[in-house]
Design an enzyme around this catalytic site. Structure first.
Site, PDB file in Angstrom:
ATOM      1  N   ASP A   1       0.872  -1.169   0.000  1.00 27.63           N
ATOM      2  CA  ASP A   1       0.000   0.000   0.000  1.00 27.63           C
ATOM      3  C   ASP A   1       0.915   1.227   0.000  1.00 27.63           C
ATOM      4  OD1 ASP A   1      -2.227   1.714   0.529  1.00 27.63           O
ATOM      5  OD2 ASP A   1      -1.859   1.540   2.680  1.00 27.63           O
TER       6      ASP A   1
ATOM      7  N   ASP B   1      -0.113   5.068   1.115  1.00 32.73           N
ATOM      8  CA  ASP B   1      -0.314   6.023   2.209  1.00 32.73           C
ATOM      9  C   ASP B   1      -0.360   5.324   3.572  1.00 32.73           C
ATOM     10  OD1 ASP B   1      -0.445   8.010   0.271  1.00 32.73           O
ATOM     11  OD2 ASP B   1      -2.620   7.838   0.081  1.00 32.73           O
TER      12      ASP B   1
HETATM   13 MG   LIG Z   1      -2.852   3.116   3.602  1.00 31.66          MG
END
Ligand SMILES: [Mg+2]
Ligand SMILES: [Zn+2]
Length: 186
Positions: A11, A13
């Site tokens: 992922d 962020d």
């Molecule tokens: Mg995230």
């Protein structure tokens, strides 16, 4: 047909960068301590690494696709400078309610990566800081690793939203990478 390769899917962020709000410029992108070294470690160990990120910032009209591509080009250059490599960035530009198949917790980006990179999803890992990542990973059939993210109280909130807990729960990307390399070495 199931593929043959293993990969680590990450992922963005809260895992690579410390953004807690919508990221709309490269100036807002700050690598989380240890993240660059962790990505380099994966590369050195021979792992294929791709990214799967929800970017409703596009669907919401807060950033253009060109602007987001520019952020990702700079991110990838910084990662490569540090010895790591993200082979491909998968992104979902949609919003909740758009009904797409790519916005996590839907597994669309992971399934697309499997098709593009000949992945055996049962040998892959997905590292994320949201229940959305874990659920997408579970639906795709990968090993899921939840990280704590960068907001207070976040892990408890994420775990509470999951019927099935993640396979691993660790502080951050660096710890996740160490856990993967240790597990694969045995
Ligand atoms: Mg995230
Ligand atoms: Zn989507």
């Amino acid at each position: 047909m199931a593929g043959t390769r293993a990969a680590v899917i990450v992922d963005r962020d809260g895992v690579i960068n410390d953004t807690t709000d919508y990221l709309t410029s490269w100036e807002m992108f700050h690598f989380i301590p240890g993240a660059l070294d962790a990505l380099a470690k994966l590369n050195e160990a021979g792992w294929l690494v791709v990214m799967a990120t929800n970017q409703s910032v596009i669907g919401l009209g807060m950033l253009s696709r060109e602007g987001l591509d520019d952020v990702h080009a700079r991110m990838r250059a910084a990662i490569e400078e540090a010895g790591g490599r993200i082979e491909q960035v998968y992104l979902c530009p949609h919003r909740d309610g758009d009904g797409c198949e790519c916005r996590k917790p839907e597994p669309g980006m992971l399934l697309q990566a499997a098709e593009d990179w000949d992945l055996d999803l049962s040998r892959c890992y997905f590292i994320g800081d949201s229940w959305r990542d874990i659920k997408a990973g579970q639906r795709a059939g990968v090993t899921t690793i939840l990280t704590e993210g960068v907001e207070d109280g976040r892990p408890q909130e994420q775990l509470a939203r999951l019927d099935t807990p993640p396979d691993m729960f660790v502080p951050d990307l660096a710890a996740a990478v160490d856990a993967i390399l240790e597990r694969e070495a045995t």
